[in-house]
Design a protein around this motif. Structure first.
Motif, PDB file in Angstrom:
ATOM      1  N   THR A  60       0.805  -1.216   0.000  1.00 51.91           N
ATOM      2  CA  THR A  60       0.000   0.000   0.000  1.00 51.91           C
ATOM      3  C   THR A  60       0.842   1.271   0.000  1.00 51.91           C
ATOM      4  N   THR A  61       2.139   1.117   0.095  1.00 56.20           N
ATOM      5  CA  THR A  61       3.015   2.292   0.114  1.00 56.20           C
ATOM      6  C   THR A  61       4.006   2.202  -1.030  1.00 56.20           C
ATOM      7  N   SER A  99       2.272  -0.151  -7.347  1.00 54.12           N
ATOM      8  CA  SER A  99       2.064   0.453  -6.032  1.00 54.12           C
ATOM      9  C   SER A  99       2.793   1.783  -5.887  1.00 54.12           C
TER      10      SER A  99
END
Length: 136
Positions: free
Chosen positions: A20-21, A85
């Protein structure tokens, strides 16, 4: 996996990567942290899984045995796997669409404009000022 861990090894404590980063930011944090303990490829590859969780950890554990022969290979596979991502990087074009809204105070507009401007890499102050003046 049989390589000994470095003396005084305390683990990777910068937060685990979970898709998610920004993967580049995670890899930079990981290699910087690990350089305090070791620069040995075997150790860096062995310990990398401790910096992952969720889908990223699942991906790592499903890699074919002996498919990672160096840190460069690990980084390349990680980069390819999590390329989507990466955050979208803004350019100065993003400043063109920012307008002071009706009833918006100048202070709020400048704060909003500044947040976008500071998120643009290598933005020239002259370009930022030009866009700010044309959007007012």
């Amino acid at each position: 996996m049989g390589a000994p861990l470095p003396d005084k090894w305390k683990g990777f404590n910068r937060g685990c990567y979970d898709e998610t980063t920004d993967p580049d930011e995670h890899m930079d944090a990981y290699t910087t942290h690990m350089s305090l303990y070791s620069t040995d490829d075997v150790v860096l590859c062995r310990v990398f899984l401790t910096s992952l969780k969720g889908g990223a950890l699942s991906w790592f554990t499903k890699l074919l045995p002996n498919s990672i022969d160096s840190v460069e290979t690990l980084v390349a596979k990680f980069d390819v796997q999590f390329a989507t991502s990466r955050p979208h990087h803004l350019t100065s074009i993003a400043l063109i669409n920012i307008r002071q809204e009706k009833g918006e105070s100048l202070r709020k507009f400048i704060d909003r404009f500044g947040k976008v401007a500071t998120s643009i890499r290598n933005l020239s102050p002259d370009v930022a000022m030009h866009h700010m003046l044309t959007t007012l």
